[in-house]
Scaffold this active site. Structure first.
Site: not given
Ligand SMILES: Cc1cc2nc3c(=O)[nH]c(=O)nc-3n(C[C@H](O)[C@H](O)[C@H](O)COP(=O)(O)OP(=O)(O)OC[C@H]3O[C@@H](n4cnc5c(N)ncnc54)[C@H](O)[C@@H]3O)c2cc1C
Length: 277
Positions: A10, A8, A208, A258, A101
């Site tokens: 992005e 894929s 970055f 990806h 974030d």
């Molecule tokens: C493939 C990919 C695509 C992305 N696309 C985008 C995008 O389109 N837009 C954007 O804004 N960002 C994007 N990001 C960046 C991402 O949003 C950031 O890395 C963000 O800081 C974490 O998102 P996450 O969904 O991994 O968060 P989470 O899975 O929620 O994790 C974030 C942090 O919180 C901790 N955590 C998770 N769950 C819990 C819980 N239940 N209790 C306590 N702590 C917890 C984790 O250990 C981690 O340190 C992308 C990242 C990747 C890898």
């Protein structure tokens, strides 16, 4: 033999007419590789909501599969509910679900704190309608309290209903293989597809990477820095490093790749051709 691996590409939603035109050309070039889907990022706090959807719809109108990303930080349940309904009304069935974030200047974290809550919400509201991808961090998320904690938090997202995962980019294949082994030992059996970042602007990549917690190996930094303004050598080494990484990942059983294209086809196409995919 059929290839069940998932490939894929992005994109981010372009903001200008020029950017939109450039992305169309990029797409035409990458579509010839017949990826399983294109994905389109979503600005945290909903900043690119319209751009994400319009880009996805344009890709689908061209006859290709496309998945919007959806980040939940800073949003209310009502906001997210409305976006999901909008996606569904357009026949979208594939989503990349993220926390995101908090953008600078935004104070409220919103009603979702972590991605596992978003995944659970999507499942509760839409059952199995959406194929849900989540993010994985082989070198661990920069805000994780510990490696162990981050692994468990990843497992939580899978238990909430994720179907597959895409990783943050990395340059160390061992970190990926170990991550996969460790989450599999915790019962995870979904595909975890490596995210691949081609190396174009090395200075920008290092800045970055420092922010998102991806490690650029010292030997690579040293070599790239020695090239100074020699962009041809930087490009050549970058292509070698990324192609070797992809080769190793696929040979070791990675279920696909990806590519973070940054809306450009050049480097990704070269890597693809060198891999002979
Ligand atoms: C493939 C990919 C695509 C992305 N696309 C985008 C995008 O389109 N837009 C954007 O804004 N960002 C994007 N990001 C960046 C991402 O949003 C950031 O890395 C963000 O800081 C974490 O998102 P996450 O969904 O991994 O968060 P989470 O899975 O929620 O994790 C974030 C942090 O919180 C901790 N955590 C998770 N769950 C819990 C819980 N239940 N209790 C306590 N702590 C917890 C984790 O250990 C981690 O340190 C992308 C990242 C990747 C890898």
């Amino acid at each position: 033999m059929s290839d069940k691996r998932t490939f894929s590409f992005e994109f981010f939603p372009p903001k200008t007419a020029e950017g939109i035109a450039k992305l169309r050309t990029t797409r035409q070039q990458l579509a010839q590789f017949r990826p399983q889907f294109f994905s389109v990022t979503f600005g945290a706090g909903g900043t690119t909501r319209d751009g994400t959807l319009s880009t996805v719809l344009e890709i689908r109108a061209e006859g290709h599969a496309a998945a919007p990303h959806l980040s939940c930080i800073g949003s209310t349940r009502e906001n997210i509910r409305a976006i999901l309904e909008e996606y569904r009304s357009h026949g979208i069935r594939h989503i990349v679900a993220l926390r995101g974030d908090i953008p600078s200047g935004m104070v409220e974290a919103g009603e979702f704190r972590y991605a596992n809550e978003l995944v659970a919400f999507i499942r509760a509201e839409h059952g199995d309608h959406f194929h849900i991808e989540v993010a994985a961090y082989p070198e661990f998320h920069p805000q994780a309290r510990s490696a162990e904690d981050d692994l468990n938090n990843f497992v939580r997202k899978v238990q909430a209903g994720a179907d597959s995962a895409i990783t943050q980019y990395f340059f160390n294949a061992d970190a990926y293989f170990r991550f996969v082994d460790e989450v599999q030992a915790r019962g995870v059996d979904i595909p975890i597809v490596p995210g691949i970042m081609p190396i174009s602007n090395f200075g920008q990549l290092c800045r970055f990477s420092d922010m998102c917690g991806a490690e650029v190996p010292r030997w690579l930094r040293q070599r790239m820095q020695a090239y100074m303004d020699d962009t041809a050598s930087i490009r050549a080494l970058g292509l070698d490093v990324v192609t070797e990484l992809c080769d190793r990942l696929l040979a070791g059983g990675a279920p696909g790749l990806h590519f973070y294209t940054l809306n450009s086809a050049g480097l990704v196409s070269t890597v693809w051709q060198r891999l002979g995919l």
